[in-house]
Design a protein around this motif. Sequence first.
Motif, PDB file in Angstrom:
ATOM      1  N   ASP A 245       0.825  -1.219   0.000  1.00  0.00           N
ATOM      2  CA  ASP A 245       0.000   0.000   0.000  1.00  0.00           C
ATOM      3  C   ASP A 245       0.858   1.269   0.000  1.00  0.00           C
TER       4      ASP A 245
ATOM      5  N   ASP B 134      -1.132  -2.073  -4.471  1.00  0.00           N
ATOM      6  CA  ASP B 134      -1.599  -0.700  -4.280  1.00  0.00           C
ATOM      7  C   ASP B 134      -0.438   0.289  -4.301  1.00  0.00           C
TER       8      ASP B 134
ATOM      9  N   ASN C  81      -6.046  -3.616  -5.358  1.00  0.00           N
ATOM     10  CA  ASN C  81      -7.275  -3.153  -5.989  1.00  0.00           C
ATOM     11  C   ASN C  81      -7.122  -1.774  -6.637  1.00  0.00           C
ATOM     12  N   HIS C  82      -6.024  -1.070  -6.346  1.00  0.00           N
ATOM     13  CA  HIS C  82      -5.760   0.214  -7.005  1.00  0.00           C
ATOM     14  C   HIS C  82      -4.887   0.044  -8.253  1.00  0.00           C
TER      15      HIS C  82
ATOM     16  N   HIS D  15      -2.836  -9.248  -1.639  1.00  0.00           N
ATOM     17  CA  HIS D  15      -3.054  -7.847  -1.267  1.00  0.00           C
ATOM     18  C   HIS D  15      -3.850  -7.694   0.031  1.00  0.00           C
TER      19      HIS D  15
ATOM     20  N   HIS E  57      -3.664  -3.773   2.640  1.00  0.00           N
ATOM     21  CA  HIS E  57      -4.944  -3.271   2.156  1.00  0.00           C
ATOM     22  C   HIS E  57      -5.713  -2.451   3.195  1.00  0.00           C
TER      23      HIS E  57
HETATM   24 FE   LIG Z   1      -6.055  -1.969  -1.265  1.00  0.00          FE
END
Ligand SMILES: [Fe+2]
Length: 326
Positions: free
Chosen positions: A109, A139, A175-176, A240, A260
């Motif tokens: 992240d 991320d 997810n990014h 993640h 995350h």
């Molecule tokens: Fe995330």
Amino acid sequence: MNTVQETERDHLVSVVSLEEVKDQHQRWLENRRRLENIRFSRFSEDQLRQGKTSRLDYILPYFIFGLKASFMYRQGVRNARNIVIREHELYFDDLPPAFDGYQVVHLTDLHLDSLPGIEDVICEYLDILRFDVAVFTGDYRLHAHGEYNDNVLDPLYRIFRMAQAPDGVFVTLGNHDTHHIARHLTEMPVQILNNQHVQIERNSEKITLVGTDDPQCYLTNDAIHALKQAEGDFKIALVHSPELYQEASQADFQLYLCGHTHAGQVCLPNGSPIIHNVSQGKHLVKGLWNHNGMTGYTSPGCGVSGAPVRYFSRGEITRFTLRRKS
Ligand SMILES: [Fe+2]
């Protein structure tokens, strides 16, 4: 059997053929594009350009306004930049003896465009740390849609250069991260693990690293399959988010590293997150946890998303020293 890549490190072996890797990558790319199209098709071009892809994105300006009005904003930004190195010594019955004392550094992240300049702090820490392998669990930027800008790619490249370790640098996506990053990562000194695994060998003993694609927005059977099919007596999952912890535990993993959650990022004075984005339970939000004998660690990550602040929550680079129980 072909090896994935020729490397100068005779103790790193890959266990799938080059053709298989190409097939896997192509399948992953097609799946990812399809899932990204589904995920973003309900947003207008304007919403996507502005990065407004969740309800929180609409509330955020009011939250930041409130922080600034209460003079808490600057302190929150200072907190967010004040990352630390956290050390954990983890003991395992079944760690191969050759890996007793093996050091894994874990970063996640980074969200590099949220806190411009945070790469300087990260690089400074990586420069002084000793470790055998570096792993990143996704991320890398703030927005979740579209192509990558140099304000993410340049600092990311610097960090990966600084993270070089004897056994390499392995990365997974969050997810990014959109499929576009895969192309950029091929030009960086890292190996992406998209539902794939590698084995690291020392004195004829091996540990296995398995990396999956982000399970929150881009879960496919390939991720589950990668966890289930990976061979080895000592296996580390790189995912993640904590969401695949049950699958990993069922597949006899010893260690599960993820992020995350940002450990809540904005917490109460006792460290309890105000919002946590893990549906499976609060015990997975931060730090060490255990599930049926599998050790898990949810890192707060180095960066932040949403408002660039932290309260009662500290970002970190984590170094694990693996120990064999005697
Ligand atoms: Fe995330």
